[in-house]
Design a protein around this motif. Structure first.
Motif, PDB file in Angstrom:
ATOM      1  N   LEU A  16      -5.406  -6.270  16.236  1.00 57.00           N
ATOM      2  CA  LEU A  16      -5.661  -6.461  14.710  1.00 57.00           C
ATOM      3  C   LEU A  16      -6.292  -7.575  14.089  1.00 57.00           C
ATOM      4  N   ALA A  17      -7.627  -8.133  15.153  1.00 52.49           N
ATOM      5  CA  ALA A  17      -8.041  -9.131  15.304  1.00 52.49           C
ATOM      6  C   ALA A  17      -9.586  -8.141  15.201  1.00 52.49           C
ATOM      7  N   SER A  18      -9.671  -6.862  16.526  1.00 53.04           N
ATOM      8  CA  SER A  18     -10.415  -6.255  16.578  1.00 53.04           C
ATOM      9  C   SER A  18     -10.547  -5.077  15.185  1.00 53.04           C
ATOM     10  N   MET A  19     -10.062  -4.746  14.947  1.00 55.97           N
ATOM     11  CA  MET A  19      -9.876  -4.079  13.660  1.00 55.97           C
ATOM     12  C   MET A  19     -10.641  -4.784  12.180  1.00 55.97           C
ATOM     13  N   VAL A  20      -9.734  -6.565  11.833  1.00 51.03           N
ATOM     14  CA  VAL A  20     -10.678  -6.942  11.130  1.00 51.03           C
ATOM     15  C   VAL A  20     -12.106  -7.562  11.706  1.00 51.03           C
ATOM     16  N   MET A  21     -12.396  -7.522  12.413  1.00 49.79           N
ATOM     17  CA  MET A  21     -13.949  -7.762  13.219  1.00 49.79           C
ATOM     18  C   MET A  21     -14.704  -6.404  13.420  1.00 49.79           C
ATOM     19  N   ARG A  22     -14.151  -4.912  12.936  1.00 49.34           N
ATOM     20  CA  ARG A  22     -14.796  -4.261  13.700  1.00 49.34           C
ATOM     21  C   ARG A  22     -15.453  -4.303  15.148  1.00 49.34           C
ATOM     22  N   THR A  23     -14.780  -4.234  15.923  1.00 44.26           N
ATOM     23  CA  THR A  23     -14.941  -4.058  17.284  1.00 44.26           C
ATOM     24  C   THR A  23     -14.395  -3.504  17.987  1.00 44.26           C
ATOM     25  N   ASP A  24     -13.450  -2.277  16.996  1.00 48.92           N
ATOM     26  CA  ASP A  24     -12.488  -2.019  17.642  1.00 48.92           C
ATOM     27  C   ASP A  24     -12.959  -0.563  18.736  1.00 48.92           C
ATOM     28  N   ALA A  25     -14.079  -0.255  18.111  1.00 48.92           N
ATOM     29  CA  ALA A  25     -14.299   0.842  18.866  1.00 48.92           C
ATOM     30  C   ALA A  25     -14.859   0.762  20.200  1.00 48.92           C
ATOM     31  N   GLN A  26     -15.855  -0.407  20.447  1.00 52.85           N
ATOM     32  CA  GLN A  26     -15.796  -0.913  21.400  1.00 52.85           C
ATOM     33  C   GLN A  26     -14.940  -1.685  22.858  1.00 52.85           C
ATOM     34  N   GLN A  27     -13.647  -2.201  21.714  1.00 54.83           N
ATOM     35  CA  GLN A  27     -12.801  -2.741  23.275  1.00 54.83           C
ATOM     36  C   GLN A  27     -11.532  -1.543  23.324  1.00 54.83           C
ATOM     37  N   GLY A  28     -11.140  -1.571  24.832  1.00 57.69           N
ATOM     38  CA  GLY A  28     -10.151  -0.942  25.176  1.00 57.69           C
ATOM     39  C   GLY A  28      -9.130  -1.849  24.725  1.00 57.69           C
ATOM     40  N   ILE A  29      -7.719  -1.279  25.534  1.00 58.14           N
ATOM     41  CA  ILE A  29      -6.526  -2.195  25.390  1.00 58.14           C
ATOM     42  C   ILE A  29      -6.565  -3.469  26.358  1.00 58.14           C
ATOM     43  N   VAL A  30      -6.912  -3.221  27.675  1.00 62.01           N
ATOM     44  CA  VAL A  30      -7.286  -4.818  28.517  1.00 62.01           C
ATOM     45  C   VAL A  30      -7.556  -5.873  27.591  1.00 62.01           C
ATOM     46  N   LEU A  31      -8.810  -5.898  26.857  1.00 62.99           N
ATOM     47  CA  LEU A  31     -10.079  -6.310  26.344  1.00 62.99           C
ATOM     48  C   LEU A  31      -9.420  -7.032  25.078  1.00 62.99           C
ATOM     49  N   ASN A  32      -8.557  -5.968  24.554  1.00 59.11           N
ATOM     50  CA  ASN A  32      -7.799  -6.508  23.333  1.00 59.11           C
ATOM     51  C   ASN A  32      -6.465  -7.189  23.633  1.00 59.11           C
ATOM     52  N   VAL A  33      -5.619  -7.751  25.041  1.00 63.05           N
ATOM     53  CA  VAL A  33      -4.883  -7.821  25.116  1.00 63.05           C
ATOM     54  C   VAL A  33      -5.755  -9.753  25.577  1.00 63.05           C
ATOM     55  N   VAL A  34      -6.694  -9.416  26.000  1.00 63.31           N
ATOM     56  CA  VAL A  34      -7.353 -10.889  26.758  1.00 63.31           C
ATOM     57  C   VAL A  34      -7.965 -11.434  25.533  1.00 63.31           C
ATOM     58  N   VAL A  35      -8.406 -10.970  24.448  1.00 62.81           N
ATOM     59  CA  VAL A  35      -8.591 -11.244  23.248  1.00 62.81           C
ATOM     60  C   VAL A  35      -7.870 -11.664  22.239  1.00 62.81           C
ATOM     61  N   ALA A  69      -7.679 -15.296  17.257  1.00 63.96           N
ATOM     62  CA  ALA A  69      -8.525 -13.977  18.159  1.00 63.96           C
ATOM     63  C   ALA A  69      -9.344 -13.452  16.697  1.00 63.96           C
ATOM     64  N   ILE A  70      -9.524 -13.946  15.817  1.00 64.56           N
ATOM     65  CA  ILE A  70     -10.475 -13.165  14.600  1.00 64.56           C
ATOM     66  C   ILE A  70     -12.403 -14.552  15.285  1.00 64.56           C
ATOM     67  N   ILE A  71     -11.953 -16.190  15.171  1.00 62.72           N
ATOM     68  CA  ILE A  71     -12.903 -16.731  15.358  1.00 62.72           C
ATOM     69  C   ILE A  71     -13.746 -16.453  17.505  1.00 62.72           C
ATOM     70  N   LEU A  72     -13.025 -15.979  17.806  1.00 62.92           N
ATOM     71  CA  LEU A  72     -12.775 -15.625  19.138  1.00 62.92           C
ATOM     72  C   LEU A  72     -14.244 -14.071  19.212  1.00 62.92           C
ATOM     73  N   LEU A  73     -13.917 -13.257  18.462  1.00 64.67           N
ATOM     74  CA  LEU A  73     -14.612 -11.919  18.297  1.00 64.67           C
ATOM     75  C   LEU A  73     -16.039 -12.920  16.870  1.00 64.67           C
ATOM     76  N   ALA A  74     -15.344 -13.443  16.141  1.00 64.60           N
ATOM     77  CA  ALA A  74     -16.927 -13.831  15.730  1.00 64.60           C
ATOM     78  C   ALA A  74     -18.093 -14.490  16.596  1.00 64.60           C
ATOM     79  N   ILE A  75     -17.311 -15.432  17.282  1.00 65.01           N
ATOM     80  CA  ILE A  75     -18.794 -16.501  18.196  1.00 65.01           C
ATOM     81  C   ILE A  75     -18.970 -15.305  19.105  1.00 65.01           C
ATOM     82  N   VAL A  76     -17.851 -14.218  19.856  1.00 59.97           N
ATOM     83  CA  VAL A  76     -18.370 -13.080  20.589  1.00 59.97           C
ATOM     84  C   VAL A  76     -19.938 -12.339  20.231  1.00 59.97           C
TER      85      VAL A  76
END
Length: 85
Positions: A16-35, A69-76
């Motif tokens: 959900l965080a990757s969908m909000v931050m529009r990074t879903d195409a760059q991430q796989g399932i493992v990275l989603n779990v870690v995020v 998770a959204i804050i983490l993706l924004a920082i990345v």
């Protein structure tokens, strides 16, 4: 059983965080779990009351983990691209 539920909820939060931050195409399932799991930790540091890492599943803990998770993706994104997006 708790570990499996932790991984599933962490994956959903990360997705959900990757969908909000529009990074879903760059991430796989493992990275989603870690995020999701690391984001829950960050959310727990910012907000009080618990996250999915240390409290039961409720709407508050889910939203706290999602915001972390959204804050983490924004920082990345800020570090990698120079913009939050």
């Amino acid at each position: 059983m708790g570990l499996i539920l932790w991984l599933i909820i962490g994956g959903v939060v990360g997705w959900l965080a990757s969908m909000v931050m529009r990074t879903d195409a760059q991430q796989g399932i493992v990275l989603n779990v870690v995020v999701g799991i690391v984001g829950a930790f960050i959310g727990g540091l910012i907000f009080t009351g618990g996250t999915i890492n240390n409290a039961g599943l409720s709407l508050y803990t889910f939203l706290t983990s999602l915001v972390g998770a959204i804050i983490l993706l924004a920082i990345v994104n800020l570090v990698r691209r120079g913009t939050v997006r």
